[in-house]
Design a protein around this motif. Structure first.
Motif, mmCIF file in Angstrom:
data_model
loop_
_atom_site.group_PDB
_atom_site.id
_atom_site.type_symbol
_atom_site.label_atom_id
_atom_site.label_comp_id
_atom_site.label_asym_id
_atom_site.label_seq_id
_atom_site.Cartn_x
_atom_site.Cartn_y
_atom_site.Cartn_z
ATOM 1 N N ILE B 67 0.836 -1.196 0.000
ATOM 2 C CA ILE B 67 0.000 0.000 0.000
ATOM 3 C C ILE B 67 0.873 1.250 0.000
ATOM 4 N N LEU B 68 1.891 1.246 0.874
ATOM 5 C CA LEU B 68 2.806 2.393 0.903
ATOM 6 C C LEU B 68 3.536 2.520 -0.432
ATOM 7 N N GLY B 69 3.864 1.362 -1.047
ATOM 8 C CA GLY B 69 4.596 1.378 -2.305
ATOM 9 C C GLY B 69 3.862 2.121 -3.409
ATOM 10 N N ILE B 182 -3.117 -10.654 -4.093
ATOM 11 C CA ILE B 182 -3.671 -9.700 -5.054
ATOM 12 C C ILE B 182 -3.116 -8.292 -4.814
ATOM 13 N N ILE B 183 -3.011 -7.927 -3.527
ATOM 14 C CA ILE B 183 -2.599 -6.563 -3.187
ATOM 15 C C ILE B 183 -1.162 -6.305 -3.666
ATOM 16 N N VAL B 184 -0.340 -7.355 -3.628
ATOM 17 C CA VAL B 184 1.031 -7.219 -4.136
ATOM 18 C C VAL B 184 1.009 -7.066 -5.659
ATOM 19 N N ILE B 185 0.088 -7.786 -6.320
ATOM 20 C CA ILE B 185 -0.023 -7.670 -7.773
ATOM 21 C C ILE B 185 -0.396 -6.237 -8.159
ATOM 22 N N VAL B 186 -1.373 -5.665 -7.431
ATOM 23 C CA VAL B 186 -1.778 -4.273 -7.716
ATOM 24 C C VAL B 186 -0.566 -3.354 -7.606
ATOM 25 N N PHE B 187 0.195 -3.540 -6.519
ATOM 26 C CA PHE B 187 1.377 -2.707 -6.296
ATOM 27 C C PHE B 187 2.384 -2.889 -7.435
ATOM 28 N N LEU B 188 2.635 -4.138 -7.851
ATOM 29 C CA LEU B 188 3.625 -4.376 -8.908
ATOM 30 C C LEU B 188 3.173 -3.761 -10.225
ATOM 31 N N GLY B 237 -3.858 10.663 -7.247
ATOM 32 C CA GLY B 237 -4.611 9.511 -7.727
ATOM 33 C C GLY B 237 -4.097 8.223 -7.105
ATOM 34 N N LEU B 238 -2.776 8.077 -7.056
ATOM 35 C CA LEU B 238 -2.185 6.866 -6.478
ATOM 36 C C LEU B 238 -2.463 6.792 -4.977
ATOM 37 N N SER B 239 -2.417 7.944 -4.291
ATOM 38 C CA SER B 239 -2.749 7.937 -2.865
ATOM 39 C C SER B 239 -4.200 7.540 -2.665
ATOM 40 N N GLY B 240 -5.070 8.019 -3.568
ATOM 41 C CA GLY B 240 -6.474 7.618 -3.512
ATOM 42 C C GLY B 240 -6.602 6.109 -3.656
ATOM 43 N N LEU B 241 -5.870 5.551 -4.612
ATOM 44 C CA LEU B 241 -5.878 4.099 -4.817
ATOM 45 C C LEU B 241 -5.390 3.381 -3.561
#
Lengths: 351, 335
Positions: B67-69, B182-188, B237-241
Motif C-alpha cells: 500500500i505504501l509502495g 492480489i494486493i502485491v499484484i496491484v502494487f507491482l 490519484g495513487l494515494s487515492g488508490l
C-alpha cells in the motif's frame, strides 16, 4: 490626471494596499465576525482563555518565523516540545522544579543545535533534515517514557503560568507577547535582523557581501529549537504532565499561522507582527467557531481556505512589487484623487 | 550550491574527459549501493533469525509495503520534478478510504472505489493548478489543500468512522493468484506502469527535464506547468488508490487513516537516494529505498527491539542516506 504618467490605477493600488495590509484586514474581519457570533467575545475572560490556548503554538511560531525568513523549514518543533516537556516534568523529582525547567529549555536548545548541524554542516535540505530529526526526537520521547505520560511532583507549581498576570493576560501569554515584540524590534532595528533577511533571500549573495550566511542559518535553527523548548516547558509545567504525544499536529498549524502573517516560505520576507496577526486570526476563528459548535473538520476547511486565498493573493500581486503602497503613500494618493474617478481601469486590474 | 547539473563525461573542451577512475567509482557507487545494501540486510537478517529468510516472512514484508509502495511511486515523481514533497497524501488516502466505504452500500464497491479515486484526483488537480500554474510553494499548497480536502471528506460522512459492508471485496484483496497476494499484484502493476511511464514516455522525459533545469526546460518549449502539475495529480490519484486498498482490507476508515504515510513515503524516496533538488532518480531506486526500510524494520521486529528504536533507526537512516548522497555527488563532480 493622466493615466500614462501614473501606471498603477486606483483599483490596482486598492488591491495592492489590501494585500499589503491583508493581515490587519483579515484580523479585523475575523474579530468582527467573532464579536457578532460570540456574546461577550471581548470580555476579559473569553479573550484570556483564547489567548492562553494560542500561547504554546505562538512560541513555536516565533521560532518558525525566524527559520522561514532564513528560507528554511523546521518540522521538528512538536517533537522538541514533547521532549522538553518530558525533561522539565520528569526530572522534577531528582533536580527540583526550577532546575528541571531549565534543563527542559536546554533540551530544546540542544535539539535545535542538532537540526542546525544536519542542515548547515551536513548540508541536508531542511525539509528532510527536520523530518528525520522529528522522527528521532519523537522516538527518543517514547523510549525514555515507555510511551507513558509522566507527572510532576506538585500540581500547584505550574498553576501561576495560566493565571492572569498583567491585566487579563496569563503568564505564558505575557512571555509570548514579550518575546514576539522583542523579535519584532530585533528583526527591524538590528543589523543582525537585517542580515537575516539578506541570508533568506539569497544566501550566496549574502555571503559574497560579507555576511556569514551559514552561521545565521545555524543560529536560526538553534533559536527555533530554543523556542520549542520554552513552549514545551511552559506547556508541560502548566499541565503538570510530560507526554510523548504532545504537539503532534502543532507544527503544521504554526506554519499556517506564520504564513497567514505574511512570511513567505521562500525566505527573505516576513515579520514578527505579521505572525502575531496570523496567530490572533486563527485563535479568534477557533474560539468563534467553537462557540457556534462548528465541527472541527469545518474549522479545518475554513483555515485551509483562508491560508490558500492569502498565499494566492500574495502570488498574484508578486509581480507588482515595485509600487509604493505604504500607508502614507496611500493616504496621499487618496486625498489627491478623491476628485476624479477612472472607471475604465477596472479591466486592467483583472488582467 | 548551484542547482545546475553538469554532464561530467563531457566538458565541452575537445579532447578532455572528466571521467577519471575516482570519478567513475563515485558515479557507479550510487547505482550498486542500494542492491548491495538490500543483499547485506538479507544476509544479516538470515544470520540473526532463522524465521527471517522464510517465504512466509518475506511475503509478509511485501504485503506490508504494497500500500505504501503505491504512494511511493507518486512521491518519487514529485521529487524528480523538483516539486519538494506532497504533504496532502494523508488527506487523499483518507478520501480514498472514506468514500469507498461510505458509498459502498449505495453503489457497490467497484463504482465507489472509482468515485473515491476520482475525488482524490480532483484534489490533485487543485494541487497541480496551484503549484504548476500559479507557482506557489508546494509545501504550503499541499498543506492547505490537505486540511480542506480532509475536512470535506469528513463532512461528507458526518465526521465519524465508516465501516465496510462488503466482506467479499476484502476477501478478494486478501486472496492470492498463483501464490501471489492480489494486493502485491496491484502494487507491482502500479510500479511497472510508473517505471515505464518515467523511462519510456514523453511525459517521463519532461518530468526529468522539469526537475533538472526548469529555465532550460521552459526555453525548450516543454509545458513546464503541465508537467509539474501532472506529478501532483498522479500522486493524488495513487494515494487515492492506496486509500481504497487500505479501506477495503481494513473494512474501517477514520479520518486519520492516512497520517504518517506522507513521511513514510518521503523516507523511502530519500533513502532510495533521490534528491529534493530533482532531475534524477527512478522508480526502482525509490522502491529499493522502501524495501530497505521495510527489511530493516522487519529485522528489528524479529529481534524483539522496542518500537521506538525503529523510529530512531529510520531517522538515522534518512540522515545517513542523504549525507552519503550529498558526499558522493560532490565527489562525482555534480555538486
Amino acid at each position: 490626471m493622466n493615466t500614462a504618467s501614473q501606471p498603477p490605477s486606483g483599483w490596482t493600488i486598492a488591491l495592492l494596499g489590501l494585500v499589503r495590509y491583508r493581515v490587519i484586514v483579515i484580523l479585523v474581519a475575523t474579530l468582527a465576525i467573532a464579536a457578532t457570533f460570540v456574546p461577550g467575545f471581548f470580555d476579559a475572560r473569553t479573550l484570556s482563555l483564547g489567548l492562553d490556548r494560542a500561547a504554546t503554538m505562538g512560541l513555536i511560531a516565533i521560532g518558525l518565523t525566524v527559520v522561514l525568513i532564513a528560507g528554511q523549514l523546521d518540522l521538528s518543533g512538536g517533537a522538541i516540545l514533547a521532549l522538553s516537556s518530558i525533561a522539565a516534568v520528569g526530572l522534577q523529582g531528582e533536580l527540583g522544579q526550577v532546575p528541571a525547567a531549565l534543563v527542559g529549555v536546554g533540551v530544546g536548545l540542544v535539539a535545535g543545535a542538532f537540526n542546525a548541524l544536519l542542515v548547515v554542516v551536513l548540508r541536508i535540505n531542511s525539509l528532510v533534515a527536520t523530518l528525520a530529526s522529528m522522527l528521532l526526537f519523537r522516538a527518543v520521547c517514547h523510549l525514555i517514557t515507555d510511551s507513558r505520560p509522566v507527572s510532576g511532583i506538585d500540581p500547584f507549581f505550574g498553576i501561576p503560568l495560566t493565571q492572569p498576570l498583567v491585566w487579563t493576560l496569563s503568564a505564558r501569554v505575557t512571555i509570548f507577547l514579550v518575546l514576539i515584540l522583542l523579535l519584532h524590534v530585533w528583526l527591524t532595528r538590528s543589523v543582525v535582523g537585517r542580515n537575516l533577511f539578506a541570508v533568506g533571500s539569497n544566501a550566496t549573495s549574502a555571503s559574497a557581501s560579507g555576511i556569514r550566511s551559514r552561521w545565521y542559518l545555524f543560529g536560526a535553527f538553534v533559536f527555533s529549537g530554543l523556542m520549542a523548548g520554552v513552549a514545551g516547558v511552559t506547556f508541560g509545567v502548566a499541565a503538570n504532565t510530560g507526554s510523548p504525544v504532545f504537539g503532534d499536529t502543532i507544527v503544521l498549524t504554526a506554519i499556517a499561522a506564520v504564513v497567514i502573517g505574511g512570511t513567505r516560505l521562500e525566505g527573505g520576507i516576513g515579520s514578527a507582527l505579521g505572525t502575531l496577526g496570523g496567530l490572533l486570526t486563527l485563535a479568534s476563528l477557533t474560539t468563534a467557531m467553537e462557540y457556534q459548535s462548528v465541527p472541527a473538520y469545518v474549522q479545518d476547511i475554513v483555515t485551509g481556505v483562508i491560508l490558500l486565498l492569502l498565499i494566492l493573493l500574495d502570488r498574484l500581486t508578486h509581480s507588482k512589487r515595485g509600487v509604493n503602497v505604504s500607508l502614507t503613500a496611500l493616504v496621499h494618493r487618496l486625498s489627491r484623487k478623491s476628485a476624479g474617478t477612472q472607471p475604465k481601469e477596472i479591466e486592467r486590474t483583472i488582467a | 550550491m548551484s542547482d545546475t547539473r553538469l554532464d561530467t563525461t563531457a566538458t565541452g573542451v575537445p579532447g578532455t574527459s572528466r571521467v577519471t577512475k575516482a570519478n567513475l567509482a563515485a558515479r557507479i557507487a550510487p547505482l550498486i549501493g542500494m542492491p548491495l545494501g538490500i543483499v547485506l540486510l538479507l544476509v544479516v537478517g538470515a544470520l540473526l533469525s532463522d524465521r527471517f529468510f522464510t517465504l512466509g516472512n518475506l511475503v509478509n514484508v511485501l504485503i506490508n509495503i504494497s500500500i505504501l509502495g503505491v504512494i511511493v511511486v507518486g512521491m518519487a515523481l514529485v521529487f524528480i520534478t523538483r516539486g519538494l514533497a506532497d504533504l496532502s497524501v494523508p488527506a487523499t488516502v483518507a478520501v480514498g478510504a472514506i468514500l469507498t466505504l461510505g458509498l459502498q452500500p449505495a453503489i457497490g464497491t467497484v463504482p465507489a472505489a472509482i468515485v473515491a479515486i476520482l475525488a482524490a484526483l480532483a484534489a490533485g488537480c487543485v494541487n497541480g493548478l496551484l503549484i504548476g500554474y500559479a507557482r506557489i510553494n508546494p509545501v504550503i499548497t499541499t498543506l492547505a489543500v490537505s486540511t480542506i480536502v480532509l475536512g470535506i471528506a469528513q463532512w461528507s460522512v458526518g465526521g465519524v468512522i465508516v465501516y465496510g459492508t462488503d466482506k467479499a471485496a476484502q476477501t478478494f484483496l486478501n486472496g492470492r493468484v498463483l501464490g501471489i497476494p492480489i494486493i502485491v499484484i496491484v502494487f507491482l502493476v502500479v510500479a511497472v506502469a510508473g517505471h515505464l511511464m518515467l523511462s519510456r514516455t514523453t511525459l517521463g522525459r519532461w518530468i526529468y527535464a522539469a526537475g533538472s533545469n526548469p529555465d532550460a526546460t521552459r526555453a525548450s518549449a516543454v509545458p513546464l506547468a503541465r508537467t509539474r502539475a501532472s506529478a501532483f495529480v498522479l500522486t493524488a490519484g495513487l494515494s487515492g488508490l492506496a486509500g481504497v486498498l487500505l479501506g477495503v482490507t481494513l473494512q474501517t476508515a477514520r479520518p486519520g487513516i492516512g497520517i504518517g504515510y506522507e513521511f513514510d513515503a518521503i523516507t523511502a524516496v530519500v533513502v532510495g537516494g533521490i534528491s529534493l533538488l530533482g532531475g534524477s532518480g527512478s522508480i526502482p531506486r525509490a522502491l529499493g529505498g522502501l524495501l530497505f526500510v521495510a527489511l530493516l524494520n522487519n529485522i528489528l521486529v524479529l529481534q524483539g527491539v522496542p518500537t521506538p528504536v525503529q523510529g530512531i533507526a529510520k531517522g538515522l537512516l534518512i540522515v545517513g542516506a542523504v549525507s552519503l548522497d550529498i558526499y558522493l555527488r560532490r565527489k562525482g563532480g555534480r555538486s
